[in-house]
Design a protein around this motif. Structure first.
Motif, PDB file in Angstrom:
ATOM      1  N   VAL A   1       8.373   3.052  -5.782  1.00 43.23           N
ATOM      2  CA  VAL A   1       9.603   3.278  -5.950  1.00 43.23           C
ATOM      3  C   VAL A   1      10.494   3.570  -4.528  1.00 43.23           C
ATOM      4  CG1 VAL A   1       8.961   5.754  -6.179  1.00 43.23           C
ATOM      5  CG2 VAL A   1      10.880   3.991  -7.748  1.00 43.23           C
ATOM      6  N   ARG A   2       9.707   3.889  -3.401  1.00 42.93           N
ATOM      7  CA  ARG A   2       9.641   4.572  -2.173  1.00 42.93           C
ATOM      8  C   ARG A   2      10.276   2.628  -1.273  1.00 42.93           C
ATOM      9  NH1 ARG A   2       6.701   9.220   0.599  1.00 42.93           N
ATOM     10  NH2 ARG A   2       8.439   8.006   2.983  1.00 42.93           N
ATOM     11  N   LEU A   3      11.348   2.900  -0.405  1.00 41.72           N
ATOM     12  CA  LEU A   3      11.963   1.980   0.255  1.00 41.72           C
ATOM     13  C   LEU A   3      11.451   1.227   1.726  1.00 41.72           C
ATOM     14  CD1 LEU A   3      15.851   2.043  -1.020  1.00 41.72           C
ATOM     15  CD2 LEU A   3      14.069   0.356  -2.257  1.00 41.72           C
ATOM     16  N   ASP A   4      10.519   2.564   1.568  1.00 41.54           N
ATOM     17  CA  ASP A   4       9.596   2.329   3.528  1.00 41.54           C
ATOM     18  C   ASP A   4       8.522   2.357   3.053  1.00 41.54           C
ATOM     19  OD1 ASP A   4       9.011   5.123   1.810  1.00 41.54           O
ATOM     20  OD2 ASP A   4       9.703   6.863   3.979  1.00 41.54           O
ATOM     21  N   MET A   5       7.703   2.029   2.376  1.00 47.60           N
ATOM     22  CA  MET A   5       6.548   1.834   1.758  1.00 47.60           C
ATOM     23  C   MET A   5       6.264   0.418   2.624  1.00 47.60           C
ATOM     24  SD  MET A   5       4.812   3.993   0.279  1.00 47.60           S
ATOM     25  CE  MET A   5       3.844   2.922  -1.215  1.00 47.60           C
TER      26      MET A   5
ATOM     27  N   ASN B   1       7.425   4.374 -10.608  1.00 42.06           N
ATOM     28  CA  ASN B   1       7.047   3.602  -9.892  1.00 42.06           C
ATOM     29  C   ASN B   1       8.131   2.495 -10.327  1.00 42.06           C
ATOM     30  OD1 ASN B   1       7.213   2.906 -13.075  1.00 42.06           O
ATOM     31  ND2 ASN B   1       5.313   1.794 -12.764  1.00 42.06           N
ATOM     32  N   VAL B   2       8.117   1.157  -9.600  1.00 46.21           N
ATOM     33  CA  VAL B   2       9.651   0.206 -10.378  1.00 46.21           C
ATOM     34  C   VAL B   2       8.402  -0.673 -10.950  1.00 46.21           C
ATOM     35  CG1 VAL B   2      11.180  -0.926 -10.353  1.00 46.21           C
ATOM     36  CG2 VAL B   2      10.684   0.578  -8.493  1.00 46.21           C
TER      37      VAL B   2
ATOM     38  N   GLU C   1       1.149   3.828  -3.484  1.00 45.42           N
ATOM     39  CA  GLU C   1      -0.011   2.589  -3.570  1.00 45.42           C
ATOM     40  C   GLU C   1      -0.880   2.266  -4.293  1.00 45.42           C
ATOM     41  OE1 GLU C   1      -2.660   1.118  -0.368  1.00 45.42           O
ATOM     42  OE2 GLU C   1      -0.776   0.832   0.395  1.00 45.42           O
ATOM     43  N   VAL C   2      -1.718   3.412  -4.403  1.00 48.42           N
ATOM     44  CA  VAL C   2      -2.639   3.360  -5.881  1.00 48.42           C
ATOM     45  C   VAL C   2      -2.472   3.312  -6.453  1.00 48.42           C
ATOM     46  CG1 VAL C   2      -4.856   4.976  -6.241  1.00 48.42           C
ATOM     47  CG2 VAL C   2      -4.032   4.476  -4.277  1.00 48.42           C
TER      48      VAL C   2
ATOM     49  N   ALA D   1      -0.719  -4.263   0.792  1.00 50.10           N
ATOM     50  CA  ALA D   1      -2.085  -4.654  -0.293  1.00 50.10           C
ATOM     51  C   ALA D   1      -2.479  -5.130  -1.167  1.00 50.10           C
ATOM     52  CB  ALA D   1      -3.217  -2.418  -0.238  1.00 50.10           C
ATOM     53  N   PHE D   2      -1.142  -5.136  -1.304  1.00 47.51           N
ATOM     54  CA  PHE D   2      -0.319  -5.931  -2.530  1.00 47.51           C
ATOM     55  C   PHE D   2      -0.333  -7.627  -2.880  1.00 47.51           C
ATOM     56  CE2 PHE D   2       1.342  -1.403  -2.595  1.00 47.51           C
ATOM     57  CZ  PHE D   2       1.078  -0.960  -3.857  1.00 47.51           C
ATOM     58  N   ASP D   3      -0.513  -8.067  -4.036  1.00 50.54           N
ATOM     59  CA  ASP D   3      -0.238  -9.490  -3.568  1.00 50.54           C
ATOM     60  C   ASP D   3       1.235 -10.096  -3.505  1.00 50.54           C
ATOM     61  OD1 ASP D   3       1.127  -9.111  -6.332  1.00 50.54           O
ATOM     62  OD2 ASP D   3      -0.568 -10.070  -7.863  1.00 50.54           O
TER      63      ASP D   3
END
Length: 415
Positions: free
Chosen positions: A338-342, A135-136, A327-328, A346-348
């Motif tokens: 950490v992926r740039l292609d996500m 993660n970041v 994601e989870v 689903a995130f705030d």
């Protein structure tokens, strides 16, 4: 079961990829709350691939106890498949010859293309992947309670000057401007946010990554210490020894206006039923809107005996960077993938803003490793900086010029 059914069952059993099933033993210290839930998801995903998971959990938030156990296991020739290790510690384990080469997996799945180079380089030793980022975390966040600002007639600051203007109004209203825990790593978190603004990204890297003694001892570093000390007067007297999450609760409850802390603080707001953009505000700390200080959790992979367990180990490395797990895990942790292609649907709003900044700063060169959280330097240099920073912050008579001289000497002796 009749003969025909027995033959069919035996055929299925023989056809099953039993030889591919292995075991992974994973050392980590995620033992509570959303972190435990997240690691549980990784376990389930690996078991769905036919492998077994041996949990090697060692409680202790900073991982010191886990590292002690790991050293004993590694030296005795019985390391786990993977262990939660980050930053320069990865390089130290690599130098000792304990880590395995993951380049086969990385090449097949194009890790270099999906990860920013400043992140992938941390995961490599001698140019080869030996660890996988999970993660970041963005560290340079300011968390604010809008009701407190409204009561005080102040605006949420977007600069250091704005901070002092708002802090004066909040203090005059009888409230605490800055929630802070008086612990060395928290002092360093506040300090590096100021340094990032004052020094700029290039100067920050020269100071805390390259250890350029001229930058460490320069006028801008003196200015950083001066601003840092000014902030002390906007923190309450009960700060010493306070845990970070207690400081966060002060902002949640309206006792304090704001806190400088990484995005793990968001989990506290979420647990209290607060909504981003309404009940609390996340903003880049001080003047660092176009900069991003990162802290990355990761797993380093150890050399183990050849066989089915190596297959399981490689599958684990692959699974960590899948979009589903990213994601989870990050929804539970408060961090971003950490992926740039996500997809960030689903995130705030805080996480979406963090991802936008993560991508932009990866391109601009303003994505910098956190000194306070073990990403920019060795534990020896970090410890030396912590001592100077926290001693200065807690000494009413400390001189910023003398602090800078001490910083230069401390870093030099720790290199």
């Amino acid at each position: 079961m009749n003969m025909k059914q027995s033959v069919i069952a035996l055929s299925i059993a023989l056809a099953a990829p039993i030889s591919q099933a292995g075991e992974v033993e994973v050392l980590h210290w995620w033992t509570s709350g959303g972190e435990a839930k997240s690691i549980g998801v990784l376990k389930d995903m690996l078991e769905d691939q036919g492998h077994s998971w041996k949990d090697f959990a060692v409680a202790g938030g900073g991982g010191e106890s886990a590292m002690t156990v790991l050293k004993t296991r590694a030296v005795s020739g019985n390391p786990p498949s993977a262990a939660q290790i980050k930053g320069h510690d990865i390089q130290e384990w690599g130098e000792l010859g304990f880590l395995t080469d993951l380049d086969g997996v990385a090449s097949a799945e194009k890790w270099d293309a999906m990860l920013p180079s400043v992140v992938s380089e941390v995961m490599k030793h001698d140019g080869k992947y030996v660890a996988v980022p999970v993660n970041v975390h963005r560290v340079n966040w300011l968390w604010a309670n809008p009701e407190v600002f409204e009561k005080a007639g102040a605006a949420v600051p977007n600069s250091i000057e704005g901070f002092f203007a708002a802090a004066e109004k909040i203090k005059a209203a009888g409230l605490i401007p800055l929630a802070h825990g008086g612990q060395p790593w928290q002092d360093a978190t506040l300090f590096e946010a100021i340094a990032l603004d004052v020094l700029g990204s290039e100067g920050y890297n020269k100071a805390f990554v390259e250890h350029d003694l001229e930058v460490l001892g320069g006028e801008k570093m003196v200015e950083t210490f001066e601003i840092f000390k000014r902030m002390r007067s906007y923190i309450d007297e009960n700060s010493p020894g306070r845990d970070w999450n207690i400081a966060t609760s002060m902002v949640i409850n309206g006792e304090a206006a704001m806190q400088v802390m990484g995005d793990w603080a968001k989990g506290e707001f979420a647990a209290a039923g607060k909504k981003a953009g309404e009940d609390f505000i996340c903003a880049p700390a001080f003047g660092t809107a176009d900069q991003f200080t990162f802290n990355i959790d990761s797993f380093a992979f150890f050399k183990i005996k050849e066989g089915d367990n190596v297959t399981a180990q490689k599958n684990l490395a692959s699974t960590i960077l899948t979009k589903d797990f990213q994601e989870v895990f990050n929804l539970n942790k408060g961090s971003i993938p950490v992926r740039l292609d996500m997809s960030m649907s689903a995130f705030d709003s805080c996480a979406t803003a963090a991802m936008d900044s993560f991508k932009a700063t990866a391109e601009s060169g303003d994505l910098v490793p956190s000194m306070a959280h073990g990403m920019s330097t060795t534990s020896y240099v970090q410890g030396a900086i912590f001592d100077v920073v926290t001693n200065y912050f807690n000494d009413d008579n400390a001189n910023p010029n003398e602090a800078v001289d001490k910083l230069v000497r401390a870093v030099k002796s720790a290199l």
